[in-house]
Scaffold this motif. Structure first.
Motif, short mmCIF file in Angstrom:
data_model
loop_
_atom_site.label_atom_id
_atom_site.label_comp_id
_atom_site.label_asym_id
_atom_site.label_seq_id
_atom_site.Cartn_x
_atom_site.Cartn_y
_atom_site.Cartn_z
N CYS A 1 0.84 -1.21 0.00
CA CYS A 1 0.00 0.00 0.00
C CYS A 1 0.87 1.25 0.00
O CYS A 1 2.09 1.18 0.16
CB CYS A 1 -0.93 0.00 1.21
N ASP A 2 0.22 2.39 -0.18
CA ASP A 2 0.93 3.66 -0.06
C ASP A 2 1.16 3.95 1.42
O ASP A 2 0.37 3.51 2.27
CB ASP A 2 0.09 4.80 -0.65
N ASN B 1 0.59 6.56 3.14
CA ASN B 1 -0.53 7.24 3.82
C ASN B 1 -1.76 6.36 4.02
O ASN B 1 -2.73 6.77 4.63
CB ASN B 1 -0.88 8.56 3.12
N GLU B 2 -1.72 5.14 3.51
CA GLU B 2 -2.83 4.21 3.73
C GLU B 2 -2.62 3.36 4.99
O GLU B 2 -3.51 2.61 5.40
CB GLU B 2 -2.96 3.25 2.55
#
Ligand code: THU
Length: 159
Positions: free
Chosen positions: A13-14, A16-17
């Motif tokens: 995931c990124d 910020n996720e």
């Protein structure tokens, strides 16, 4: 002939996720790259290890002119945690690395020796350690160290 299939499921995931606690751990690992002593490889690695009670131990790679004397970021953090809080199981470790002033694009992965060292804690406390691997293209979330080190030698065969 039979076949043995070993599956590894990694979430990706990124940054910020990530849930807040995981994000904090990755940010700490990123920060810790700055305390690395890596004049030989110029590969600066940071690690942050969370224990079951929430305490976080930090590490960075420490090199030496006698190359094998140096130690990886993961084991620096892990051994400090074990020495200072031996009663607390590690539950998660985050790793980040930068070189030439930039964080690696691909998530950085622990070497075999660090996997082996961390595995022993999974066996010792009978609890998986999640592994968060940071790269600028995203973060790998690995469910356990054992999943990164299949067919492990965990000492259970020792007399
Ligand atoms: N290194 C780490 O600290 N952790 C890893 O996961 C990979 C490698 C260090 C060891 C050495 O100081 C430098 O990075 C280059 O291998």
């Amino acid at each position: 002939m039979k076949e043995l299939n070993i599956n590894l499921k990694i979430q990706f995931c990124d940054l910020n996720e990530l849930p807040k606690e995981d994000l904090e751990l990755v940010e700490t690992a990123k920060e810790m790259t700055l305390s690395s002593y890596a004049p030989y490889s110029r590969f600066q690695v940071g690690a942050a290890l969370r224990l079951a009670d929430g305490r976080v131990f930090r590490g960075s790679n420490q090199e030496n002119a006698v190359f094998p004397v140096g130690l990886c970021a993961e084991r620096t953090a892990f051994f400090a945690a074990q020495a200072n809080a031996p009663e607390q199981p590690p539950v998660c470790i985050a790793i980040a690395a930068q070189t030439a002033g930039r964080f690696t694009e691909h998530p950085v992965t622990p070497c075999g020796s660090c996997r082996q060292a961390l595995l022993e804690a999974e066996v010792r406390y009978d609890q998986p350690i999640r592994v968060l691997l940071f790269g600028t293209e995203g973060v790998y979330i690995v469910p356990s160290v054992k999943s990164l080190l299949p067919l492990t030698f965990d000492g259970s065969e020792l007399a």
